[in-house]
Design an enzyme around this catalytic site. Structure first.
Site, PDB file in Angstrom:
ATOM      1  N   ASP A  30       0.858  -1.193   0.000  1.00 38.81           N
ATOM      2  CA  ASP A  30       0.000   0.000   0.000  1.00 38.81           C
ATOM      3  C   ASP A  30       0.896   1.245   0.000  1.00 38.81           C
ATOM      4  O   ASP A  30       1.883   1.318   0.720  1.00 38.81           O
ATOM      5  CB  ASP A  30      -0.915  -0.006   1.236  1.00 38.81           C
ATOM      6  CG  ASP A  30      -2.041   0.995   1.112  1.00 38.81           C
ATOM      7  OD1 ASP A  30      -3.207   0.571   1.000  1.00 38.81           O
ATOM      8  OD2 ASP A  30      -1.758   2.223   1.119  1.00 38.81           O
ATOM      9  N   ILE A  31       0.532   2.231  -0.810  1.00 34.85           N
ATOM     10  CA  ILE A  31       1.339   3.448  -0.950  1.00 34.85           C
ATOM     11  C   ILE A  31       1.308   4.302   0.324  1.00 34.85           C
ATOM     12  O   ILE A  31       2.211   5.103   0.560  1.00 34.85           O
ATOM     13  CB  ILE A  31       0.850   4.262  -2.181  1.00 34.85           C
ATOM     14  CG1 ILE A  31       1.934   5.163  -2.724  1.00 34.85           C
ATOM     15  CG2 ILE A  31      -0.415   5.029  -1.879  1.00 34.85           C
ATOM     16  CD1 ILE A  31       1.593   5.774  -4.089  1.00 34.85           C
ATOM     17  N   ASN A  87     -12.744  -3.133   2.323  1.00 34.87           N
ATOM     18  CA  ASN A  87     -13.629  -1.978   2.446  1.00 34.87           C
ATOM     19  C   ASN A  87     -14.613  -2.012   1.278  1.00 34.87           C
ATOM     20  O   ASN A  87     -14.223  -2.235   0.125  1.00 34.87           O
ATOM     21  CB  ASN A  87     -12.819  -0.675   2.415  1.00 34.87           C
ATOM     22  CG  ASN A  87     -12.036  -0.470   3.690  1.00 34.87           C
ATOM     23  OD1 ASN A  87     -12.507  -0.793   4.781  1.00 34.87           O
ATOM     24  ND2 ASN A  87     -10.824   0.035   3.583  1.00 34.87           N
ATOM     25  N   VAL A  96     -10.782   3.181  -3.824  1.00 35.84           N
ATOM     26  CA  VAL A  96     -10.411   2.620  -5.132  1.00 35.84           C
ATOM     27  C   VAL A  96     -11.469   1.578  -5.502  1.00 35.84           C
ATOM     28  O   VAL A  96     -11.630   0.567  -4.813  1.00 35.84           O
ATOM     29  CB  VAL A  96      -9.014   1.975  -5.108  1.00 35.84           C
ATOM     30  CG1 VAL A  96      -8.698   1.348  -6.464  1.00 35.84           C
ATOM     31  CG2 VAL A  96      -7.951   3.010  -4.736  1.00 35.84           C
ATOM     32  N   HIS A 100     -10.015  -5.052  -3.545  1.00 32.71           N
ATOM     33  CA  HIS A 100      -8.676  -5.282  -2.996  1.00 32.71           C
ATOM     34  C   HIS A 100      -8.818  -5.723  -1.557  1.00 32.71           C
ATOM     35  O   HIS A 100      -9.644  -5.194  -0.819  1.00 32.71           O
ATOM     36  CB  HIS A 100      -7.804  -4.033  -3.112  1.00 32.71           C
ATOM     37  CG  HIS A 100      -8.449  -2.780  -2.614  1.00 32.71           C
ATOM     38  ND1 HIS A 100      -9.371  -2.065  -3.352  1.00 32.71           N
ATOM     39  CD2 HIS A 100      -8.330  -2.134  -1.430  1.00 32.71           C
ATOM     40  CE1 HIS A 100      -9.775  -1.025  -2.655  1.00 32.71           C
ATOM     41  NE2 HIS A 100      -9.166  -1.036  -1.474  1.00 32.71           N
ATOM     42  N   HIS A 102      -6.990  -5.861   1.980  1.00 30.82           N
ATOM     43  CA  HIS A 102      -5.884  -5.308   2.766  1.00 30.82           C
ATOM     44  C   HIS A 102      -5.346  -6.392   3.701  1.00 30.82           C
ATOM     45  O   HIS A 102      -6.125  -7.022   4.439  1.00 30.82           O
ATOM     46  CB  HIS A 102      -6.376  -4.159   3.658  1.00 30.82           C
ATOM     47  CG  HIS A 102      -6.831  -2.928   2.937  1.00 30.82           C
ATOM     48  ND1 HIS A 102      -6.056  -1.794   2.827  1.00 30.82           N
ATOM     49  CD2 HIS A 102      -7.998  -2.638   2.306  1.00 30.82           C
ATOM     50  CE1 HIS A 102      -6.714  -0.851   2.164  1.00 30.82           C
ATOM     51  NE2 HIS A 102      -7.911  -1.342   1.849  1.00 30.82           N
TER      52      HIS A 102
END
Ligand code: AMP
Ligand code: ZN
Length: 113
Positions: A30-31, A87, A96, A100, A102
Protein backbone atom coordinates in the site's frame (compact mmCIF):
# COMPACT_ATOMS: atom_id res chain seq x y z
CA UNK A 1 -10.83 -1.09 -17.43
CA UNK A 2 -8.58 1.55 -18.99
CA UNK A 3 -9.02 4.23 -16.36
CA UNK A 4 -8.91 1.98 -13.29
CA UNK A 5 -5.78 2.38 -11.14
CA UNK A 6 -5.69 -1.20 -9.83
CA UNK A 7 -6.37 -2.66 -13.31
CA UNK A 8 -3.38 -0.68 -14.59
CA UNK A 9 -1.13 -1.74 -11.69
CA UNK A 10 -2.16 -5.41 -11.74
CA UNK A 11 -1.76 -5.77 -15.55
CA UNK A 12 1.72 -4.22 -15.41
CA UNK A 13 0.84 -0.98 -17.21
CA UNK A 14 2.05 0.98 -14.17
CA UNK A 15 5.40 -0.55 -13.12
CA UNK A 16 5.07 -1.78 -9.54
CA UNK A 17 7.09 -4.16 -7.35
CA UNK A 18 4.83 -7.15 -6.74
CA UNK A 19 4.99 -9.08 -3.47
CA UNK A 20 3.13 -11.87 -5.31
CA UNK A 21 1.80 -12.45 -8.83
CA UNK A 22 0.05 -15.20 -10.78
CA UNK A 23 -2.37 -15.27 -13.74
CA UNK A 24 -5.28 -14.02 -11.66
CA UNK A 25 -3.85 -12.04 -8.73
CA UNK A 26 -1.22 -9.40 -7.96
CA UNK A 27 -0.16 -8.14 -4.52
CA UNK A 28 1.80 -4.98 -3.78
CA UNK A 29 2.58 -2.63 -0.90
CA UNK A 30 0.00 0.00 0.00
CA UNK A 31 1.34 3.45 -0.95
CA UNK A 32 0.16 4.89 2.39
CA UNK A 33 0.80 2.06 4.88
CA UNK A 34 -1.30 1.97 8.06
CA UNK A 35 0.90 -0.73 9.65
CA UNK A 36 4.46 -2.07 9.29
CA UNK A 37 3.06 -4.68 6.89
CA UNK A 38 0.32 -3.32 4.63
CA UNK A 39 -0.15 -5.20 1.38
CA UNK A 40 -3.04 -5.07 -1.09
CA UNK A 41 -4.12 -8.34 -2.73
CA UNK A 42 -5.83 -7.50 -6.04
CA UNK A 43 -7.49 -9.68 -8.68
CA UNK A 44 -6.59 -8.87 -12.29
CA UNK A 45 -10.30 -9.10 -13.13
CA UNK A 46 -12.05 -5.76 -12.69
CA UNK A 47 -14.70 -6.06 -9.98
CA UNK A 48 -15.71 -2.75 -8.35
CA UNK A 49 -16.33 -4.10 -4.81
CA UNK A 50 -17.53 -7.10 -2.79
CA UNK A 51 -21.04 -5.80 -3.51
CA UNK A 52 -20.61 -6.80 -7.18
CA UNK A 53 -19.08 -10.28 -6.80
CA UNK A 54 -21.08 -13.25 -8.08
CA UNK A 55 -21.00 -16.98 -7.44
CA UNK A 56 -18.48 -17.37 -10.26
CA UNK A 57 -15.98 -15.29 -8.21
CA UNK A 58 -16.09 -17.64 -5.20
CA UNK A 59 -12.88 -19.46 -6.11
CA UNK A 60 -11.06 -16.21 -6.89
CA UNK A 61 -12.00 -14.76 -3.49
CA UNK A 62 -10.70 -17.92 -1.80
CA UNK A 63 -7.44 -17.61 -3.71
CA UNK A 64 -7.05 -13.99 -2.57
CA UNK A 65 -7.36 -15.09 1.06
CA UNK A 66 -4.82 -17.87 0.50
CA UNK A 67 -2.38 -15.36 -1.02
CA UNK A 68 -2.85 -13.13 2.05
CA UNK A 69 -2.24 -16.05 4.41
CA UNK A 70 0.97 -17.01 2.57
CA UNK A 71 2.23 -13.40 2.43
CA UNK A 72 1.63 -13.12 6.19
CA UNK A 73 3.91 -16.12 6.63
CA UNK A 74 6.56 -14.69 4.28
CA UNK A 75 6.45 -11.33 6.11
CA UNK A 76 6.79 -13.01 9.51
CA UNK A 77 3.47 -11.84 10.97
CA UNK A 78 1.54 -15.13 10.91
CA UNK A 79 2.22 -15.95 14.56
CA UNK A 80 1.61 -12.47 15.99
CA UNK A 81 -1.49 -12.04 13.84
CA UNK A 82 -2.93 -9.79 11.21
CA UNK A 83 -6.13 -8.29 9.83
CA UNK A 84 -7.75 -8.85 6.43
CA UNK A 85 -10.13 -6.13 5.26
CA UNK A 86 -12.37 -5.55 2.24
CA UNK A 87 -13.63 -1.98 2.45
CA UNK A 88 -16.92 -1.96 0.56
CA UNK A 89 -18.51 1.22 -0.79
CA UNK A 90 -18.96 4.61 0.83
CA UNK A 91 -19.54 3.97 4.53
CA UNK A 92 -16.46 1.73 4.70
CA UNK A 93 -14.33 4.46 3.08
CA UNK A 94 -13.60 2.54 -0.12
CA UNK A 95 -11.65 4.93 -2.35
CA UNK A 96 -10.41 2.62 -5.13
CA UNK A 97 -13.32 0.98 -6.98
CA UNK A 98 -11.48 -2.22 -7.87
CA UNK A 99 -11.73 -4.96 -5.29
CA UNK A 100 -8.68 -5.28 -3.00
CA UNK A 101 -7.96 -7.20 0.18
CA UNK A 102 -5.88 -5.31 2.77
CA UNK A 103 -3.34 -7.40 4.72
CA UNK A 104 -2.34 -5.45 7.83
CA UNK A 105 0.04 -6.51 10.58
CA UNK A 106 3.33 -6.05 12.38
CA UNK A 107 1.84 -4.10 15.30
CA UNK A 108 -1.17 -4.24 17.62
CA UNK A 109 -3.94 -2.92 15.38
CA UNK A 110 -6.51 -1.91 17.97
CA UNK A 111 -10.20 -2.61 17.91
CA UNK A 112 -12.43 -2.02 14.91
CA UNK A 113 -14.57 1.11 14.75
P1 AMP B 1 -9.72 1.55 0.23
O1 AMP B 1 -10.07 2.63 1.18
O2 AMP B 1 -9.99 0.18 0.77
O3 AMP B 1 -10.29 1.77 -1.16
O4 AMP B 1 -8.12 1.62 0.12
C1 AMP B 1 -7.41 1.93 -1.03
C2 AMP B 1 -5.97 1.83 -0.66
O5 AMP B 1 -5.20 1.95 -1.85
C3 AMP B 1 -5.48 2.91 0.32
O6 AMP B 1 -4.96 2.29 1.49
C4 AMP B 1 -4.40 3.65 -0.49
O7 AMP B 1 -3.29 4.03 0.32
C5 AMP B 1 -4.00 2.62 -1.52
N1 AMP B 1 -3.46 3.14 -2.75
C6 AMP B 1 -3.94 4.15 -3.50
N2 AMP B 1 -3.19 4.33 -4.59
C7 AMP B 1 -2.21 3.40 -4.55
C8 AMP B 1 -1.11 3.06 -5.39
N3 AMP B 1 -0.85 3.74 -6.51
N4 AMP B 1 -0.29 2.05 -5.02
C9 AMP B 1 -0.53 1.37 -3.87
N5 AMP B 1 -1.56 1.63 -3.05
C10 AMP B 1 -2.38 2.63 -3.38
ZN1 ZN C 1 -10.06 -2.30 -12.23
Amino acid sequence: MDNCLFCRISNGEIPTKFEYEDDEIAAFADINPKAPVHILIVPKKHIPSIAEVTDEDTELLGKMIMVAKKLAEVKGIANTGYRLVFNTRKHAGQIVDHIHLHLLGGKVLGSMA
